[in-house]
Structure formats: structure tokens, C-alpha cells
Design a protein around this motif. Sequence first.
Motif, PDB file in Angstrom:
ATOM      1  N   TYR A 151     -93.819  58.584  55.498  1.00 48.17           N
ATOM      2  CA  TYR A 151     -93.734  57.397  56.346  1.00 48.17           C
ATOM      3  C   TYR A 151     -93.872  56.135  55.500  1.00 48.17           C
ATOM      4  CZ  TYR A 151     -94.484  54.344  60.339  1.00 48.17           C
ATOM      5  OH  TYR A 151     -94.361  53.353  61.267  1.00 48.17           O
ATOM      6  N   GLY A 152     -92.957  55.197  55.684  1.00 47.17           N
ATOM      7  CA  GLY A 152     -93.030  53.939  54.943  1.00 47.17           C
ATOM      8  C   GLY A 152     -92.131  53.933  53.722  1.00 47.17           C
ATOM      9  N   THR A 153     -91.802  55.107  53.212  1.00 49.30           N
ATOM     10  CA  THR A 153     -90.914  55.157  52.044  1.00 49.30           C
ATOM     11  C   THR A 153     -89.529  55.673  52.444  1.00 49.30           C
ATOM     12  OG1 THR A 153     -91.538  57.403  51.451  1.00 49.30           O
ATOM     13  CG2 THR A 153     -92.873  55.621  50.523  1.00 49.30           C
ATOM     14  N   GLY A 154     -89.466  56.327  53.578  1.00 52.53           N
ATOM     15  CA  GLY A 154     -88.178  56.818  54.074  1.00 52.53           C
ATOM     16  C   GLY A 154     -87.669  55.894  55.157  1.00 52.53           C
ATOM     17  N   ILE A 155     -86.870  56.455  56.084  1.00 58.22           N
ATOM     18  CA  ILE A 155     -86.339  55.644  57.182  1.00 58.22           C
ATOM     19  C   ILE A 155     -87.468  55.307  58.149  1.00 58.22           C
ATOM     20  CG2 ILE A 155     -84.922  55.882  59.274  1.00 58.22           C
ATOM     21  CD1 ILE A 155     -82.705  56.989  57.392  1.00 58.22           C
ATOM     22  N   MET A 156     -88.355  56.290  58.399  1.00 63.02           N
ATOM     23  CA  MET A 156     -89.488  56.005  59.296  1.00 63.02           C
ATOM     24  C   MET A 156     -90.480  55.098  58.585  1.00 63.02           C
ATOM     25  SD  MET A 156     -90.412  59.198  61.725  1.00 63.02           S
ATOM     26  CE  MET A 156     -90.663  60.435  60.490  1.00 63.02           C
ATOM     27  N   GLY A 157     -90.655  53.909  59.134  1.00 63.47           N
ATOM     28  CA  GLY A 157     -91.595  52.959  58.548  1.00 63.47           C
ATOM     29  C   GLY A 157     -91.002  52.122  57.436  1.00 63.47           C
ATOM     30  N   GLY A 158     -89.828  52.505  56.931  1.00 60.68           N
ATOM     31  CA  GLY A 158     -89.207  51.768  55.829  1.00 60.68           C
ATOM     32  C   GLY A 158     -88.351  50.613  56.323  1.00 60.68           C
ATOM     33  N   ASP A 159     -87.695  49.924  55.373  1.00 66.94           N
ATOM     34  CA  ASP A 159     -86.897  48.750  55.727  1.00 66.94           C
ATOM     35  C   ASP A 159     -85.411  49.054  55.862  1.00 66.94           C
ATOM     36  OD1 ASP A 159     -88.970  46.834  55.927  1.00 66.94           O
ATOM     37  OD2 ASP A 159     -89.091  46.768  53.740  1.00 66.94           O
ATOM     38  N   ALA A 160     -85.011  50.254  55.442  1.00 66.99           N
ATOM     39  CA  ALA A 160     -83.585  50.592  55.482  1.00 66.99           C
ATOM     40  C   ALA A 160     -83.317  51.631  56.567  1.00 66.99           C
ATOM     41  CB  ALA A 160     -83.131  51.137  54.135  1.00 66.99           C
ATOM     42  N   ASN A 161     -82.066  51.689  56.978  1.00 72.35           N
ATOM     43  CA  ASN A 161     -81.686  52.674  57.974  1.00 72.35           C
ATOM     44  C   ASN A 161     -80.258  53.134  57.712  1.00 72.35           C
ATOM     45  OD1 ASN A 161     -82.096  54.337  60.139  1.00 72.35           O
ATOM     46  ND2 ASN A 161     -82.417  52.704  61.637  1.00 72.35           N
ATOM     47  N   GLU A 162     -79.994  54.375  58.021  1.00 77.67           N
ATOM     48  CA  GLU A 162     -78.649  54.922  57.845  1.00 77.67           C
ATOM     49  C   GLU A 162     -78.244  55.528  59.178  1.00 77.67           C
ATOM     50  OE1 GLU A 162     -78.413  56.866  54.004  1.00 77.67           O
ATOM     51  OE2 GLU A 162     -76.735  58.046  54.769  1.00 77.67           O
ATOM     52  N   ILE A 163     -77.286  54.866  59.797  1.00 80.46           N
ATOM     53  CA  ILE A 163     -76.945  55.138  61.200  1.00 80.46           C
ATOM     54  C   ILE A 163     -75.581  55.802  61.335  1.00 80.46           C
ATOM     55  CG2 ILE A 163     -76.225  53.904  63.307  1.00 80.46           C
ATOM     56  CD1 ILE A 163     -79.193  53.789  63.035  1.00 80.46           C
ATOM     57  N   GLN A 164     -75.499  56.729  62.249  1.00 82.87           N
ATOM     58  CA  GLN A 164     -74.190  57.155  62.748  1.00 82.87           C
ATOM     59  C   GLN A 164     -74.187  56.803  64.224  1.00 82.87           C
ATOM     60  OE1 GLN A 164     -72.360  60.740  61.086  1.00 82.87           O
ATOM     61  NE2 GLN A 164     -74.410  61.276  60.380  1.00 82.87           N
ATOM     62  N   ILE A 165     -73.152  56.076  64.643  1.00 82.70           N
ATOM     63  CA  ILE A 165     -73.121  55.619  66.022  1.00 82.70           C
ATOM     64  C   ILE A 165     -72.111  56.459  66.811  1.00 82.70           C
ATOM     65  CG2 ILE A 165     -71.775  53.590  65.255  1.00 82.70           C
ATOM     66  CD1 ILE A 165     -72.946  52.120  67.649  1.00 82.70           C
ATOM     67  N   LEU A 166     -72.633  57.098  67.827  1.00 78.80           N
ATOM     68  CA  LEU A 166     -71.838  58.012  68.651  1.00 78.80           C
ATOM     69  C   LEU A 166     -71.528  57.386  69.993  1.00 78.80           C
ATOM     70  CD1 LEU A 166     -73.554  60.433  67.085  1.00 78.80           C
ATOM     71  CD2 LEU A 166     -72.794  61.658  69.092  1.00 78.80           C
ATOM     72  N   SER A 167     -70.283  57.523  70.403  1.00 79.93           N
ATOM     73  CA  SER A 167     -69.922  57.161  71.769  1.00 79.93           C
ATOM     74  C   SER A 167     -68.994  58.266  72.266  1.00 79.93           C
ATOM     75  CB  SER A 167     -69.203  55.805  71.790  1.00 79.93           C
ATOM     76  OG  SER A 167     -67.945  55.933  71.151  1.00 79.93           O
ATOM     77  N   ARG A 168     -68.481  58.122  73.469  1.00 78.69           N
ATOM     78  CA  ARG A 168     -67.541  59.142  73.939  1.00 78.69           C
ATOM     79  C   ARG A 168     -66.219  59.073  73.185  1.00 78.69           C
ATOM     80  NH1 ARG A 168     -70.984  58.147  77.470  1.00 78.69           N
ATOM     81  NH2 ARG A 168     -72.199  59.891  78.273  1.00 78.69           N
ATOM     82  N   ASP A 169     -66.003  57.967  72.440  1.00 78.20           N
ATOM     83  CA  ASP A 169     -64.781  57.832  71.644  1.00 78.20           C
ATOM     84  C   ASP A 169     -64.890  58.480  70.272  1.00 78.20           C
ATOM     85  OD1 ASP A 169     -63.805  56.300  73.730  1.00 78.20           O
ATOM     86  OD2 ASP A 169     -64.470  54.416  72.825  1.00 78.20           O
ATOM     87  N   GLY A 170     -66.082  58.868  69.864  1.00 78.84           N
ATOM     88  CA  GLY A 170     -66.222  59.485  68.549  1.00 78.84           C
ATOM     89  C   GLY A 170     -67.439  58.997  67.790  1.00 78.84           C
ATOM     90  N   VAL A 171     -67.422  59.214  66.495  1.00 76.28           N
ATOM     91  CA  VAL A 171     -68.564  58.899  65.632  1.00 76.28           C
ATOM     92  C   VAL A 171     -68.133  57.911  64.563  1.00 76.28           C
ATOM     93  CG1 VAL A 171     -70.369  59.855  64.155  1.00 76.28           C
ATOM     94  CG2 VAL A 171     -69.213  61.324  65.819  1.00 76.28           C
ATOM     95  N   GLU A 172     -69.020  56.980  64.270  1.00 82.58           N
ATOM     96  CA  GLU A 172     -68.765  56.016  63.210  1.00 82.58           C
ATOM     97  C   GLU A 172     -69.987  56.043  62.296  1.00 82.58           C
ATOM     98  OE1 GLU A 172     -67.507  52.292  65.084  1.00 82.58           O
ATOM     99  OE2 GLU A 172     -68.835  51.241  63.686  1.00 82.58           O
TER     100      GLU A 172
END
Length: 227
Positions: free
Chosen positions: A179-200
Motif C-alpha cells: 500500500y502506498g507504493t503500488g496503485i493502492m495508496g499511490g499517485d499513479a493509476n493504470e486504467i482499462q475503461i469498459l463500456s458496452r462498446d468495448g474496452v479501452e
Amino acid sequence: GKARLLEGRRVVITSGPTHEPIDPVRYIANRSSGKQGHAIAAAAAAAGADVVLVSGPVSLPDPAGVTVVHVETACQMQEAVDKALPADIAILAAAVADWRVKGAAAQKIKKDGSGRPPVMEFTENPDILAGIGHRGEGRPALVIGFAAETADLLANAKAKLERKGADWILANDVSTPAYGTGIMGGDANEIQILSRDGVEAWPRLDKRQVADRLVARIAAHFEPEDE
Ligand code: C5P
């Protein structure tokens, strides 16, 4: 320009963990810094939206230009979100505890000398995202949830999109370092955004950049001709 992309839009956002009391001095909680939810609230307000941020206990300052409602438990969070509706957009970024302790003790639980630890019974908390996603009358036009997973990210996120009636799910893999060095608690994030149209898939970004990108995507959803 960056200006007033969400002018006139009403946005309700949840952020942070919830704390579920065991007794007056103890609680169970999820790990959540609130950094991503708070960054989204700040970005939406900067884009001219009318923002209500319902925040669990975090150590972050209230974002500028945002109406912040501070809560502790999942039940309080649900009540505050209900009060904040109607809205055009709901973004449920809080790490809500799935269960609360049934019949939390009114007094501090003491060791009784027997060596036997207390036994706790749990009861399920309301799912705030599912409640909003499946609302008929008064459902926000855009309902966005998160899926923090440690395995089978996309399959779990897709299932969540359907089960909770969300329009978009922002999925991230939290099977990272401490916690705090990874995504949880950290400042960076790596997202995949899903909708019914697909993934980005978005690249690894600062949580504030994720927030700006989400705001731009929301604005484009409402006014595609501006793209
Ligand atoms: O099921 P899970 O907790 O992984 O789903 C995550 C998404 O659901 C997040 O958007 C979270 O804010 C929302 N959620 C909620 N109320 C709950 C549990 C999760 O709004 N009780």
C-alpha cells in the motif's frame, strides 16, 4: 480549450473507504486513500460541474469548489448519495466495505481472560453502485463504477458492469506492491475503461491525469459534436 467542459452538469462522486464499527474504538475497513475519487471531484469541479463528493474517512483535504459530505459507514454513504441525487453523472469510486458487523458493541470489547477471542457476525452492506445503476426513475444518465481486482481483471470488470447496471467500469489491477507504493495508496493509476462498446486501455498515468481524461471522456459522451 480545457474550460468548462462539464458546465451545468450535476455530478455525485463517492471516494475513500468506509469504516464499519466493531465497537466504539475498533472498525473494519478497505484499503483506500481516496486519491483517485478526490482527483475526479476536483477535475469535475474545475470543468464547471456542480459536484457533491461523499467521502469516507481519508487524510486528504476537501477539493476546492466541491460540496463535501463526510461519512464513516456504507449505510451513511448510501444515505448521503441518495440525498445528493438527482444528478446527471454518478461516479462511485469509494472502496465500500461489503459487510458490517452485526450488532456492533456499544462499549469497548474487553479481553475476558478466557483466551477465547470474540466471535463476530457480519451482515451485508447496501451496494451503492448497483442501487443507482438499476434505478428506474431518476437514474443518472451516466453511471460509472470502479473495479479493483487482483485477478481476472477484465472478466471481473465485465461481470460488474452487467451485475451493477453501470455504463462504464474503470478497471485496475491492484495486485501490485505494498500500500502506498503500488496503485493502492499511490499517485499513479493504470486504467482499462469498459463500456458496452468495448474496452479501452489507458497508459499508466498520475491519478490527476486519469481524472482529467475521465472528465474529457464524459464531456464527449454528452456532446460528441465537440470532439
Ligand atoms: O464489487 P466491488 O466492490 O468490487 O465493486 C466496485 C464498485 O462498486 C466500485 O465502483 C464501488 O464504489 C462500488 N460499490 C458500491 N457499494 C458497495 C460496494 C461497491 O458502490 N457496497
